[in-house]
Design an enzyme around this catalytic site. Structure first.
Site, PDB file in Angstrom:
ATOM      1  N   LYS A 270      24.514  38.449  47.314  1.00  0.00           N
ATOM      2  CA  LYS A 270      25.272  37.746  48.355  1.00  0.00           C
ATOM      3  C   LYS A 270      25.986  38.738  49.279  1.00  0.00           C
ATOM      4  CE  LYS A 270      29.580  36.071  47.547  1.00  0.00           C
ATOM      5  NZ  LYS A 270      30.573  36.392  48.586  1.00  0.00           N
ATOM      6  N   ASN A 271      26.686  39.697  48.689  1.00  0.00           N
ATOM      7  CA  ASN A 271      27.518  40.591  49.507  1.00  0.00           C
ATOM      8  C   ASN A 271      26.699  41.603  50.296  1.00  0.00           C
ATOM      9  OD1 ASN A 271      29.728  39.231  48.700  1.00  0.00           O
ATOM     10  ND2 ASN A 271      30.549  40.836  47.369  1.00  0.00           N
TER      11      ASN A 271
ATOM     12  N   ARG B  54      29.266  29.094  46.422  1.00  0.00           N
ATOM     13  CA  ARG B  54      29.261  30.114  47.468  1.00  0.00           C
ATOM     14  C   ARG B  54      28.511  31.359  47.031  1.00  0.00           C
ATOM     15  NH1 ARG B  54      34.828  31.726  48.949  1.00  0.00           N
ATOM     16  NH2 ARG B  54      33.473  33.119  50.088  1.00  0.00           N
TER      17      ARG B  54
ATOM     18  N   ARG C 237      44.392  40.143  51.809  1.00  0.00           N
ATOM     19  CA  ARG C 237      43.146  40.488  52.502  1.00  0.00           C
ATOM     20  C   ARG C 237      43.328  40.701  54.019  1.00  0.00           C
ATOM     21  NH1 ARG C 237      38.160  37.331  49.846  1.00  0.00           N
ATOM     22  NH2 ARG C 237      37.222  39.376  49.959  1.00  0.00           N
TER      23      ARG C 237
ATOM     24  N   CYS D   5      37.897  33.543  49.712  1.00  0.00           N
ATOM     25  CA  CYS D   5      38.585  33.254  48.448  1.00  0.00           C
ATOM     26  C   CYS D   5      40.047  33.689  48.512  1.00  0.00           C
ATOM     27  CB  CYS D   5      37.904  34.001  47.301  1.00  0.00           C
ATOM     28  SG  CYS D   5      36.378  33.237  46.766  1.00  0.00           S
TER      29      CYS D   5
ATOM     30  N   ASP E 176      34.977  42.146  41.334  1.00  0.00           N
ATOM     31  CA  ASP E 176      34.268  40.862  41.304  1.00  0.00           C
ATOM     32  C   ASP E 176      33.785  40.497  39.889  1.00  0.00           C
ATOM     33  OD1 ASP E 176      34.714  40.525  43.981  1.00  0.00           O
ATOM     34  OD2 ASP E 176      32.675  41.011  44.620  1.00  0.00           O
TER      35      ASP E 176
HETATM   36  C1  UD1 Z   1      34.256  42.923  49.658  1.00  0.00           C
HETATM   37  C2  UD1 Z   1      33.479  41.876  48.909  1.00  0.00           C
HETATM   38  C3  UD1 Z   1      34.320  41.272  47.791  1.00  0.00           C
HETATM   39  C4  UD1 Z   1      34.830  42.402  46.884  1.00  0.00           C
HETATM   40  C5  UD1 Z   1      35.531  43.485  47.694  1.00  0.00           C
HETATM   41  C6  UD1 Z   1      35.918  44.692  46.860  1.00  0.00           C
HETATM   42  C7  UD1 Z   1      32.006  40.946  50.584  1.00  0.00           C
HETATM   43  C8  UD1 Z   1      31.637  39.778  51.407  1.00  0.00           C
HETATM   44  N1  UD1 Z   1      33.103  40.818  49.829  1.00  0.00           N
HETATM   45  O1  UD1 Z   1      35.402  42.285  50.225  1.00  0.00           O
HETATM   46  O2  UD1 Z   1      33.505  40.376  47.046  1.00  0.00           O
HETATM   47  O3  UD1 Z   1      35.749  41.851  45.969  1.00  0.00           O
HETATM   48  O4  UD1 Z   1      34.663  43.958  48.750  1.00  0.00           O
HETATM   49  O5  UD1 Z   1      34.796  45.223  46.233  1.00  0.00           O
HETATM   50  O6  UD1 Z   1      31.317  41.934  50.559  1.00  0.00           O
HETATM   51  N2  UD1 Z   1      42.297  46.094  52.754  1.00  0.00           N
HETATM   52  C9  UD1 Z   1      43.368  46.353  53.598  1.00  0.00           C
HETATM   53  N3  UD1 Z   1      43.124  46.346  54.946  1.00  0.00           N
HETATM   54  C10 UD1 Z   1      41.901  46.097  55.479  1.00  0.00           C
HETATM   55  C11 UD1 Z   1      40.820  45.849  54.608  1.00  0.00           C
HETATM   56  C12 UD1 Z   1      41.051  45.854  53.241  1.00  0.00           C
HETATM   57  O7  UD1 Z   1      44.481  46.567  53.147  1.00  0.00           O
HETATM   58  O8  UD1 Z   1      41.767  46.104  56.712  1.00  0.00           O
HETATM   59  C13 UD1 Z   1      42.520  46.055  51.285  1.00  0.00           C
HETATM   60  C14 UD1 Z   1      42.282  44.659  50.697  1.00  0.00           C
HETATM   61  O9  UD1 Z   1      43.400  43.832  50.827  1.00  0.00           O
HETATM   62  C15 UD1 Z   1      41.941  44.982  49.267  1.00  0.00           C
HETATM   63  C16 UD1 Z   1      41.194  46.319  49.369  1.00  0.00           C
HETATM   64  O10 UD1 Z   1      41.549  46.857  50.644  1.00  0.00           O
HETATM   65  O11 UD1 Z   1      43.114  45.157  48.522  1.00  0.00           O
HETATM   66  C17 UD1 Z   1      39.691  46.206  49.270  1.00  0.00           C
HETATM   67  O12 UD1 Z   1      39.203  45.280  50.227  1.00  0.00           O
HETATM   68  P1  UD1 Z   1      37.764  45.397  50.898  1.00  0.00           P
HETATM   69  O13 UD1 Z   1      37.002  46.506  50.244  1.00  0.00           O
HETATM   70  O14 UD1 Z   1      37.929  45.441  52.360  1.00  0.00           O
HETATM   71  O15 UD1 Z   1      37.097  44.015  50.463  1.00  0.00           O
HETATM   72  P2  UD1 Z   1      36.273  43.008  51.350  1.00  0.00           P
HETATM   73  O16 UD1 Z   1      35.368  43.752  52.271  1.00  0.00           O
HETATM   74  O17 UD1 Z   1      37.169  41.969  51.904  1.00  0.00           O
END
Ligand code: UD1
Length: 420
Positions: A22-23, A399, A121, A116, A306
């Protein structure tokens, strides 16, 4: 509203053909807009998040056809760079359209993404990286308007955190920037590698994906491509847990062994016999699992956040005390009160620590899924529990888990999808 009714205590046994990731599929679908021509994607999982992404692609003018696991996107007619709030709020990965639209049109108008409820986030890293590339970002009335009046610039971009989504957005936006963009402290998740491989198949010049420094030499014309989405490492871990909770035995294929290396030591420490033969994983669980001293979620190649919830469900009945520390998201324990309703003995402390005292058996209960991975953890727990469990709000599970109940029934589970 639909829910699952599960009669626990049946030992799972059999083979699973693993879904596409999915991701990986979600950002690659968004990336087809940047590629601009016709993209044929094989092994695309059939999930509600994919349907939501297809709706976004159609909204901006792409022609999309779905034939089982093959999704074909013709992005040549795309003529809009605006995605409305009702489509954006469907899921977190909608934010990847930001980079894809900028690469294609030099501009994008989106809103904050949904997804979620597992913590705050934010998207500050995505936006500040784009600003460093010369993108003007204006936020007002819930909209995020991005434009690049002087073009998108290649840049050196050190990320404060190795964010998966920010790395993906930069990869995409950098496609239209002349010169070399360098992402430092990039996320190393295999899904980044899959996105880069798709873009390379379209003619992009990207190196270093899978490592901390990724280089994108932008400005190349991209072309049509066919691509096969990689297998879903989180779904693999989920099915391993489902089998382990029942003392069962499972064969999963295709898997990419390297992608599972962060999770396999946990299953082995819990007493499971895990073997890999080429792209097939075979696991046999003992009648009772043993505790795993410490699991800490971390960015790849650490243990994946995850898989945290499902592994907690598995350790709820392991002999002894296990400790799980959630280090990636600050609020990813919504499954704990639900597991407690089933008799689990789990205490939480500050800083994302959960202490799990394994009980001999869980019992059936009426529980509610609050997010995708937490929801699949409840299903796994219910499969090993004594008696009947109902799991409500299973739209969260739809999802990410393709035909979940059907696959589990194929392994011998007693699980039905019912209408409230
Ligand atoms: C993706 C995955 C999700 C997985 C996560 C971590 C998808 C669609 N989703 O989510 O399933 O759990 O990676 O492996 O691929 N952060 C900030 N600022 C930002 C961006 C992120 O502070 O601008 C923080 C987030 O709050 C979190 C951490 O960084 O604590 C990791 O987030 P991130 O790697 O960005 O996860 P996603 O891309 O949202």
């Amino acid at each position: 509203m639909e829910f699952y009714r599960i009669q626990g205590g049946r030992r799972l046994q059999g083979a699973v053909r693993l879904q596409g990731a999915k991701n990986s599929a979600l950002p690659i679908l968004a990336a087809t807009v940047a590629a601009g021509g016709k993209s044929v994607l094989h092994h695309c999982p059939q999930l509600t998040d994919i349907d939501a992404t297809v709706a976004m692609l159609r909204h901006i003018g792409c022609r999309v056809t779905q034939d089982g696991e093959t999704v074909t996107v013709d992005a040549s007619a795309a003529d809009s760079w605006e995605i409305p709030e009702h489509l954006m709020r469907e899921m977190r990965s909608s934010i990847i359209f930001l980079g894809a639209l900028i690469a294609r049109f030099g501009r994008a108008t989106v809103t904050q993404p949904g997804g979620c409820d597992i913590g705050l986030r934010p998207i500050n890293l995505h936006l500040s990286a784009l600003q460093a590339m010369g993108v003007r970002v204006e936020e007002s009335g819930g909209q995020i308007r991005c434009s690049a009046p002087d073009g998108v610039r290649a840049a050196e971009l050190p990320l404060a955190l190795p964010s998966v989504g920010a790395t993906e957005n930069i990869l995409l936006a950098a496609l239209c920037a002349q010169g070399e963009t360098v992402i430092r402290n990039a996320a190393r998740e295999p899904e980044i590698g899959d996105l880069a491989s798709f873009l390379r198949a379209c003619g992009a010049d990207i190196t270093g994906d899978g490592e901390s420094t990724v280089r994108i030499r932008g400005g190349r014309a991209l072309h049509d491509a066919a691509f096969t989405i990689m297998p879903d490492r989180i779904a693999a871990a989920t099915y391993m847990v489902c089998a382990a909770c029942t003392g069962g035995s499972i064969e999963i294929a295709p898997v990419i062994p390297e992608h599972l290396s962060p999770v396999l030591p946990v299953f082995r420490e819990a007493g499971c016999d895990v073997r890999l033969q080429g792209q097939t994983l075979c696991m046999t669980a003992p009648a009772r699992l043993t505790r795993v001293r410490s699991v800490q979620t971390m960015p790849y190649p650490g243990f994946p956040t995850d898989a945290q919830a499902v592994v907690m469900a598995m350790l709820a009945t392991a002999q002894g005390t296990s400790v799980i520390t959630e280090k990636v998201f600050e609020n990813r324990f919504h499954h704990i009160p639900e597991l407690r309703k089933m008799g689990a003995d789990i205490r939480t402390a500050d800083c994302g620590v959960a202490v799990i005292e394994g009980v001999p058996r869980l019992h059936g209960a009426a529980v509610t899924a609050s997010d995708l991975r937490g929801g699949s953890a409840l299903v796994a727990a219910a499969l090993g529990a004594e008696g009947e469990t109902t799991v409500a709000r299973i739209a969260h599970i739809d999802r990410g888990c393709e035909r979940f109940a059907q696959v589990l029934r194929g392994l011998g589970a007693d699980i039905e999808r019912e209408q409230e």
